[in-house]
Design a protein around this motif. Structure first.
Motif, mmCIF file in Angstrom:
data_model
loop_
_atom_site.group_PDB
_atom_site.id
_atom_site.type_symbol
_atom_site.label_atom_id
_atom_site.label_comp_id
_atom_site.label_asym_id
_atom_site.label_seq_id
_atom_site.Cartn_x
_atom_site.Cartn_y
_atom_site.Cartn_z
ATOM 1 N N GLN A 1 3.126 3.855 -2.931
ATOM 2 C CA GLN A 1 2.979 4.266 -4.321
ATOM 3 C C GLN A 1 3.732 3.361 -5.278
ATOM 4 N N LEU B 1 -1.512 3.275 -5.665
ATOM 5 C CA LEU B 1 -0.807 2.360 -4.781
ATOM 6 C C LEU B 1 -0.517 1.042 -5.505
ATOM 7 N N ASP C 1 0.815 -1.215 0.000
ATOM 8 C CA ASP C 1 0.000 0.000 0.000
ATOM 9 C C ASP C 1 0.849 1.266 0.000
ATOM 10 N N SER D 1 -1.245 -3.647 4.024
ATOM 11 C CA SER D 1 -2.512 -2.927 3.879
ATOM 12 C C SER D 1 -3.562 -3.394 4.873
#
Length: 270
Positions: A61, A98, A59, A173
Motif C-alpha cells: 500500500q 498499491l 506491490d 510484484s
C-alpha cells in the motif's frame, strides 16, 4: 524485472514449510528489500549499496507520509536548511492503492519541480556533473511515465549507478510468494537465489526469522553509524542521498558506503 523493498514485520511461521519457490536468478549474494523511494535518504541508499540484489517492494500500500513520492533536500552548505521535494500523487483506488498503481497528479508540473529544485540546491556543487546524470535519468522517466513507482525506482537506481553499484533490481510484484509478512520476505529472498537477507534496524525489531531459517537464509542487520559527529551520518536518516553525492562526490561516497558494506558483512558495526 525491477527492484522492490519490503518492511520487516511479524508473521506466523505456520506456513514456513511451504514448497521452495522457484529461483529467478542464480544463487548467491545478499538481498535487500525496500519500497521504491524518491531520491532516497542516505541510510536507505547505504543499505541498498551493501546488497547484491534490491527487491523493489512495489506491490504494498502507498503511504503518503512515507518517501515513495517525496524527498527531503538539504542545502549544500547548510544542512539545517531543508525543503521537501514532493510529487502530487493520485491514488486511483483510494487509500488501498498499491505503490505500483499510484500516479502523478500533474506529470508536467512534477517534472518542472524536480528539475528546478535539484538544480537550485545542487547546481553549484563541483560534483554537479554526476548529480546532473541522476537528474536527467529521472527527467527522462518523467517524460515517458506517470507512475510514481517508476520515478522513484529510477531515482534510486540512478544514484546507485553513479556510485558504481553492480547489483540487480527485481520487482516484488513479479515474484509469487506467501501472504504472511515475514514469510513473504523470506520467499522473495529465496526466489531470487539470495544467500543472506539484509534488514534495517527498524524492521529487525518486527521480523520473524523462522521463515528465513526454513529457507536457510541468515538475516543480517544493517545500520549506518550512530553517535558520530560526522554530518554525513548524522543526517543520513533525514536527507536525500543527493546531498551526500553533491557534497563529497560519487567516488568518495562510494568508498564510504563500501566500508560500511564490508563492516556489516563481517558482522562488525562501526
Amino acid at each position: 524485472m525491477t527492484p522492490t523493498s519490503a518492511s520487516c514485520a511479524p508473521a506466523s511461521t505456520a506456513a514456513s514449510s511451504a514448497p521452495e519457490p522457484p529461483r529467478l536468478s542464480p544463487p548467491g549474494g545478499v538481498c535487500a528489500i525496500h519500497q521504491p523511494n524518491l531520491f532516497p535518504r542516505l541510510s536507505t541508499l547505504a543499505k541498498l549499496f551493501a546488497a547484491d540484489r534490491w527487491i523493489v517492494l512495489d506491490d504494498v500500500q502507498f503511504a503518503r507520509r512515507d518517501y515513495q513520492h517525496r524527498a527531503r533536500l538539504a542545502a549544500l552548505d547548510d544542512l539545517g536548511r531543508q525543503q521537501w521535494l514532493s510529487l502530487p500523487t493520485h491514488l486511483p483506488h483510494g487509500r488501498p492503492t498499491l505503490i505500483n498503481r499510484a500516479k502523478l497528479a500533474d506529470p508536467r508540473r512534477s517534472r518542472r519541480t524536480v528539475e528546478l529544485l535539484v538544480r537550485q540546491y545542487y547546481g553549484r556543487s563541483r560534483h554537479w556533473a554526476a548529480v546532473r546524470e541522476v537528474l536527467e535519468a529521472v527527467l527522462n522517466t518523467l517524460d515517458t511515465s506517470d507512475r510514481v513507482a517508476d520515478i522513484a525506482k529510477t531515482s534510486t537506481i540512478a544514484l546507485l549507478t553513479a556510485l558504481g553499484w553492480a547489483g540487480k533490481a527485481l520487482d516484488s510484484s513479479e515474484i509469487p510468494t506467501r501472504q504472511g509478512r515475514s514469510e513473504r520476505l523470506a520467499d522473495l529472498a529465496a526466489a531470487t537465489g539470495s544467500t543472506h537477507y539484509l534488514c534495517g534496524t527498524g524492521g529487525k525489531s518486527y521480523l520473524d526469522s523462522g521463515p528465513f531459517d526454513a529457507h536457510g537464509i541468515p538475516v543480517l542487520t544493517f545500520h549506518t553509524p550512530v553517535d558520530t559527529d560526522d554530518p554525513l551520518w548524522q543526517w543520513a536518516r533525514r536527507c536525500s542521498g543527493l546531498w551526500a553525492i553533491s557534497k563529497i562526490g560519487p567516488e568518495e561516497l562510494a568508498n564510504r558506503l563500501a566500508a560500511q558494506r564490508e563492516a556489516h558483512r563481517l558482522g562488525v558495526h562501526t
